[in-house]
Design an enzyme around this catalytic site. Structure first.
Site, PDB file in Angstrom:
ATOM      1  N   ASP A 118      15.105 -30.799  -3.010  1.00 28.58           N
ATOM      2  CA  ASP A 118      15.003 -31.138  -1.598  1.00 28.58           C
ATOM      3  C   ASP A 118      13.702 -31.928  -1.425  1.00 28.58           C
ATOM      4  O   ASP A 118      13.665 -33.134  -1.674  1.00 28.58           O
ATOM      5  CB  ASP A 118      15.010 -29.798  -0.847  1.00 28.58           C
ATOM      6  CG  ASP A 118      15.076 -29.920   0.644  1.00 28.58           C
ATOM      7  OD1 ASP A 118      15.608 -30.913   1.128  1.00 28.58           O
ATOM      8  OD2 ASP A 118      14.592 -29.003   1.346  1.00 28.58           O
ATOM      9  N   PHE A 164      21.929 -28.462   5.689  1.00 25.67           N
ATOM     10  CA  PHE A 164      21.705 -27.226   4.940  1.00 25.67           C
ATOM     11  C   PHE A 164      23.028 -26.735   4.360  1.00 25.67           C
ATOM     12  O   PHE A 164      24.003 -26.577   5.074  1.00 25.67           O
ATOM     13  CB  PHE A 164      21.072 -26.149   5.820  1.00 25.67           C
ATOM     14  CG  PHE A 164      20.485 -25.044   5.001  1.00 25.67           C
ATOM     15  CD1 PHE A 164      19.260 -25.207   4.369  1.00 25.67           C
ATOM     16  CD2 PHE A 164      21.178 -23.856   4.815  1.00 25.67           C
ATOM     17  CE1 PHE A 164      18.725 -24.207   3.563  1.00 25.67           C
ATOM     18  CE2 PHE A 164      20.646 -22.841   4.021  1.00 25.67           C
ATOM     19  CZ  PHE A 164      19.424 -23.027   3.391  1.00 25.67           C
ATOM     20  N   GLU A 188      18.455 -26.472 -11.893  1.00 24.61           N
ATOM     21  CA  GLU A 188      18.181 -26.035 -10.524  1.00 24.61           C
ATOM     22  C   GLU A 188      19.424 -26.258  -9.663  1.00 24.61           C
ATOM     23  O   GLU A 188      20.260 -27.110  -9.974  1.00 24.61           O
ATOM     24  CB  GLU A 188      17.034 -26.883  -9.947  1.00 24.61           C
ATOM     25  CG  GLU A 188      15.777 -26.134  -9.529  1.00 24.61           C
ATOM     26  CD  GLU A 188      15.901 -25.128  -8.413  1.00 24.61           C
ATOM     27  OE1 GLU A 188      16.918 -24.417  -8.317  1.00 24.61           O
ATOM     28  OE2 GLU A 188      14.950 -25.027  -7.638  1.00 24.61           O
ATOM     29  N   ASP A 189      19.495 -25.496  -8.581  1.00 29.48           N
ATOM     30  CA  ASP A 189      20.625 -25.687  -7.674  1.00 29.48           C
ATOM     31  C   ASP A 189      20.479 -26.977  -6.861  1.00 29.48           C
ATOM     32  O   ASP A 189      21.412 -27.764  -6.757  1.00 29.48           O
ATOM     33  CB  ASP A 189      20.786 -24.474  -6.736  1.00 29.48           C
ATOM     34  CG  ASP A 189      19.500 -24.070  -6.005  1.00 29.48           C
ATOM     35  OD1 ASP A 189      18.441 -24.695  -6.240  1.00 29.48           O
ATOM     36  OD2 ASP A 189      19.552 -23.125  -5.198  1.00 29.48           O
ATOM     37  N   ASP A 194      22.077 -19.906  -1.078  1.00 26.64           N
ATOM     38  CA  ASP A 194      22.135 -18.863  -0.053  1.00 26.64           C
ATOM     39  C   ASP A 194      21.501 -19.283   1.261  1.00 26.64           C
ATOM     40  O   ASP A 194      20.730 -20.241   1.332  1.00 26.64           O
ATOM     41  CB  ASP A 194      21.359 -17.634  -0.536  1.00 26.64           C
ATOM     42  CG  ASP A 194      19.845 -17.871  -0.480  1.00 26.64           C
ATOM     43  OD1 ASP A 194      19.385 -18.847  -1.080  1.00 26.64           O
ATOM     44  OD2 ASP A 194      19.141 -17.093   0.211  1.00 26.64           O
TER      45      ASP A 194
END
Ligand code: XMP
Ligand code: MG
Length: 178
Positions: A102, A151, A98-99, A158
């Site tokens: 969170d 963020f 996964e990127d 993105d």
């Protein structure tokens, strides 16, 4: 609404170096296993393609695309599978790539979902981790970088589908916060 690329958080060299280390660790841990790397579309694509080339093992790949209902910057925890895996995973040693983790809601759902398909093992590799924002317990086995609660975009990540092509990871300042 205004959005500004505020600063580079992780540059190309830092990312490259860390991926080499992760690749070595994974290569060591998955010797004699049937490693299936699952990339979570789309955010993980850039990390995934660099990471698999840092692993010196005969691995296989598959992809899953999920969307979580909610705003573009917040996860709601309700996850929908947009594109499922192509192949069954029973007996495989799975590494979900996964990127970013969170709240943890997306990965929590994914792990639970994949476990029902009888793999031999399931582990998680995340490039980025925002530990401050966790809402659910998820064991992440490999973490690239722990980052502050800001963020970020670039290197696959993105904002409204833009910035995925940035070679570095940058902090995006959003006028309304997130
Ligand atoms: P949860 O909260 O379920 O969310 O762990 C993981 C997903 O939320 C998105 N996300 C971000 N995307 N920059 C992004 O581009 C960020 O800083 C960020 N934080 C969370 C991302 O889609 C991830 O898969
Ligand atoms: Mg994502």
């Amino acid at each position: 609404m205004e959005e500004i690329l505020e600063r580079v958080l992780l540059d190309e060299e830092q990312i490259k170096k860390r991926i080499r280390e992760l690749g070595r660790d994974i290569t060591e841990d998955y010797k004699n296993k049937d490693l299936l790397m699952i990339g979570v579309l789309k955010g993980a694509i850039v990390f995934f393609s660099d990471l698999i080339r840092a692993i010196d093992l005969p691995l296989t790949t598959d992809f899953i695309a999920v969307s979580s209902y909610g705003s573009s910057t917040k996860s709601s925890g309700i996850v929908r599978i947009l594109k499922d895996l192509d192949e069954p995973v029973d007996g495989k040693d799975i590494l979900i790539v996964e990127d970013i983790i969170d709240t943890g809601l997306t990965l929590h759902y994914l792990v639970d979902n994949i476990i029902t398909r009888n793999p031999n093992s399931v582990k998680i590799c995340c490039l980025l981790d925002k530990p401050e924002r966790r809402l659910t317990d998820v064991d992440v086995d490999y973490v690239g970088f722990a980052i502050p609660d800001e963020f970020v975009v670039g290197y696959g990540l993105d904002y409204n589908e833009r910035y995925r092509n940035l070679p570095n990871i940058s902090v995006l300042r959003l006028e309304q916060g997130y």
